[in-house]
Write an enzyme that holds these catalytic residues in place. Structure first.
Site, PDB file in Angstrom:
ATOM      1  N   ASP A  33       0.828  -1.212   0.000  1.00  0.00           N
ATOM      2  CA  ASP A  33       0.000   0.000   0.000  1.00  0.00           C
ATOM      3  C   ASP A  33       0.865   1.265   0.000  1.00  0.00           C
ATOM      4  O   ASP A  33       1.979   1.260   0.519  1.00  0.00           O
ATOM      5  CB  ASP A  33      -0.923  -0.033   1.235  1.00  0.00           C
ATOM      6  CG  ASP A  33      -2.096   0.924   1.098  1.00  0.00           C
ATOM      7  OD1 ASP A  33      -2.368   1.400  -0.030  1.00  0.00           O
ATOM      8  OD2 ASP A  33      -2.758   1.190   2.121  1.00  0.00           O
ATOM      9  N   HIS A  51       2.415   3.202  -9.045  1.00  0.00           N
ATOM     10  CA  HIS A  51       2.150   1.778  -9.326  1.00  0.00           C
ATOM     11  C   HIS A  51       3.307   1.181 -10.125  1.00  0.00           C
ATOM     12  O   HIS A  51       3.696   0.042  -9.906  1.00  0.00           O
ATOM     13  CB  HIS A  51       0.833   1.607 -10.088  1.00  0.00           C
ATOM     14  CG  HIS A  51      -0.373   2.092  -9.322  1.00  0.00           C
ATOM     15  ND1 HIS A  51      -0.604   1.716  -8.023  1.00  0.00           N
ATOM     16  CD2 HIS A  51      -1.407   2.902  -9.665  1.00  0.00           C
ATOM     17  CE1 HIS A  51      -1.737   2.295  -7.598  1.00  0.00           C
ATOM     18  NE2 HIS A  51      -2.233   3.016  -8.578  1.00  0.00           N
ATOM     19  N   LEU A 145      10.638 -20.372  -4.120  1.00  0.00           N
ATOM     20  CA  LEU A 145       9.557 -19.549  -3.574  1.00  0.00           C
ATOM     21  C   LEU A 145       8.286 -19.632  -4.423  1.00  0.00           C
ATOM     22  O   LEU A 145       8.360 -19.607  -5.646  1.00  0.00           O
ATOM     23  CB  LEU A 145      10.049 -18.086  -3.543  1.00  0.00           C
ATOM     24  CG  LEU A 145       9.042 -17.011  -3.154  1.00  0.00           C
ATOM     25  CD1 LEU A 145       8.789 -17.041  -1.650  1.00  0.00           C
ATOM     26  CD2 LEU A 145       9.552 -15.623  -3.550  1.00  0.00           C
TER      27      LEU A 145
HETATM   28  C1  IPE Z   1      -5.525  -2.681  -0.330  1.00  0.00           C
HETATM   29  O1  IPE Z   1      -5.136  -1.353  -0.476  1.00  0.00           O
HETATM   30  C2  IPE Z   1      -5.472  -3.375  -1.635  1.00  0.00           C
HETATM   31  C3  IPE Z   1      -4.139  -3.499  -2.244  1.00  0.00           C
HETATM   32  C4  IPE Z   1      -3.012  -3.151  -1.696  1.00  0.00           C
HETATM   33  C5  IPE Z   1      -4.139  -4.075  -3.549  1.00  0.00           C
HETATM   34  P1  IPE Z   1      -6.194  -0.172  -0.593  1.00  0.00           P
HETATM   35  O2  IPE Z   1      -5.419   1.088  -0.675  1.00  0.00           O
HETATM   36  O3  IPE Z   1      -7.143  -0.446  -1.690  1.00  0.00           O
HETATM   37  O4  IPE Z   1      -6.952  -0.281   0.795  1.00  0.00           O
HETATM   38  P2  IPE Z   1      -7.939   0.728   1.533  1.00  0.00           P
HETATM   39  O5  IPE Z   1      -9.108   0.924   0.645  1.00  0.00           O
HETATM   40  O6  IPE Z   1      -7.198   2.004   1.775  1.00  0.00           O
HETATM   41  O7  IPE Z   1      -8.265   0.041   2.809  1.00  0.00           O
HETATM   42  C1  IPE Z   2      -1.603   0.271  -3.386  1.00  0.00           C
HETATM   43  O1  IPE Z   2      -1.368   1.637  -3.406  1.00  0.00           O
HETATM   44  C2  IPE Z   2      -1.840  -0.295  -4.761  1.00  0.00           C
HETATM   45  C3  IPE Z   2      -3.238  -0.672  -5.031  1.00  0.00           C
HETATM   46  C4  IPE Z   2      -4.217  -0.618  -4.175  1.00  0.00           C
HETATM   47  C5  IPE Z   2      -3.531  -1.157  -6.366  1.00  0.00           C
HETATM   48  P1  IPE Z   2      -2.565   2.678  -3.442  1.00  0.00           P
HETATM   49  O2  IPE Z   2      -2.924   2.934  -4.847  1.00  0.00           O
HETATM   50  O3  IPE Z   2      -3.661   2.242  -2.564  1.00  0.00           O
HETATM   51  O4  IPE Z   2      -1.856   3.975  -2.829  1.00  0.00           O
HETATM   52  P2  IPE Z   2      -2.427   4.950  -1.726  1.00  0.00           P
HETATM   53  O5  IPE Z   2      -2.884   4.108  -0.573  1.00  0.00           O
HETATM   54  O6  IPE Z   2      -3.553   5.710  -2.342  1.00  0.00           O
HETATM   55  O7  IPE Z   2      -1.273   5.817  -1.370  1.00  0.00           O
HETATM   56 MG    MG Z   3      -4.050   2.448  -0.577  1.00  0.00          MG
END
Ligand code: IPE
Ligand code: IPE
Ligand code: MG
Length: 261
Positions: A33, A51, A145
């Site tokens: 995240d 990303h 792995l």
């Molecule tokens: C969780 O992250 C999903 C992934 C890392 C793919 P999100 O950024 O979507 O989670 P929330 O919505 O903040 O909880």
């Molecule tokens: C995690 O990073 C990747 C996915 C959920 C696909 P985010 O896109 O949620 O990044 P933040 O949480 O908004 O910083």
């Molecule tokens: Mg996120």
């Protein structure tokens, strides 16, 4: 390479990383995240760059995990809820997935990594799904792995599907309700056959599970770090494992019971 040579290499790598070589988690689950916040922090106009760099972080972590001789690494790449993001971001994520699958095959092969996926992969764009299946097949004989991508994955949805499967068996008369066991449920989840995660790492400072592996994380040690995913590296992984090694996993027992053994 023989298994003995392999295990000596893993042992040395664990020691080099400052870890107790005999106490490495078998399965680490990760919520990757913070990509969007990272992009913003770096001054990029869109979240997409986060990303892209996130894929590089995943490559580094996969390599580091393989070098430690870890059994399973399961990463949350796209949740069922992530379909609700703006279409441009979802499209960009699907393109990044395609490109990464194309580009990363040599790294997976070099590190003896077997790729798997959990989630509703059928709901991915057809091209991405096909590419995913081809990399899964190409790496299926690797026995190091196991890297599992959670794609279009949601734990509640996974449970609904498991309940449907089990209910069908009951309706068919193949299974009596009183015979439904934890093993039955486990075997009906996407993760059937995998050990439960010992350690769950979430980056970016958020302290929640976000519909990830709700059944499987029942006894995992949880580790939260403020590092944003694109900045997470091998040292971040070693720090998480070092923290895990300091925990006492009691599984409901008392500390005395564990130390008296
Ligand atoms: C969780 O992250 C999903 C992934 C890392 C793919 P999100 O950024 O979507 O989670 P929330 O919505 O903040 O909880
Ligand atoms: C995690 O990073 C990747 C996915 C959920 C696909 P985010 O896109 O949620 O990044 P933040 O949480 O908004 O910083
Ligand atoms: Mg996120």
């Amino acid at each position: 390479m023989s298994a003995v040579v392999d295990s000596n290499i893993f042992r040395n790598n664990r020691l080099k990383a400052g870890l107790d070589p005999d106490h490495i988690p078998q399965h680490i689950a990760v919520i990757m995240d913070g990509n969007g916040r990272w992009a913003k922090q770096q001054g990029f106009m869109t979240r997409v760059r986060g990303h892209e760099v996130g894929v590089e972080a995943l490559r580094k972590i996969t390599t580091a995990a393989a070098e430690l001789g870890l059994g399973f690494l399961t990463v949350y790449a796209f949740s069922t809820e992530n379909w609700n993001r703006p279409k441009a971001e979802v499209d960009a994520l699907m393109n990044i997935l395609m490109t990464a699958l194309e580009k990363e095959l040599p790294t997976l092969m070099n590190n003896n990594v077997r790729l798997k996926a959990i989630g509703n992969v059928d709901s991915l764009p057809e091209k991405a799904n096909k590419k995913l299946m081809s990399v899964i097949t190409a790496t299926s004989k690797n026995d190091g792995l196991t890297l599992t991508l959670a794609l279009s994955y949601g734990s509640q949805d996974e449970m609904v599907q498991a309940v449907r499967k089990i209910a069908t068996e009951v309706a068919n008369g193949a299974l009596a309700p009183e015979d439904i066991s934890e093993a039955h449920i486990e075997n009906s989840l996407f993760t059937a056959g995998m050990p439960s995660p010992d350690l769950m790492i979430r980056t970016s400072g958020e302290q929640r599970i976000s519909n990830y592996l709700l059944w499987q994380l029942a006894y995992a040690e949880l580790y939260f770090t403020p590092i944003l995913w694109p900045d997470f590296d091998a040292q971040g992984l070693y720090d998480a494992i070092a923290a895990f090694q300091k925990r006492e996993r009691r599984f409901g027992q008392t500390s005395e019971q564990l130390t008296d053994k």
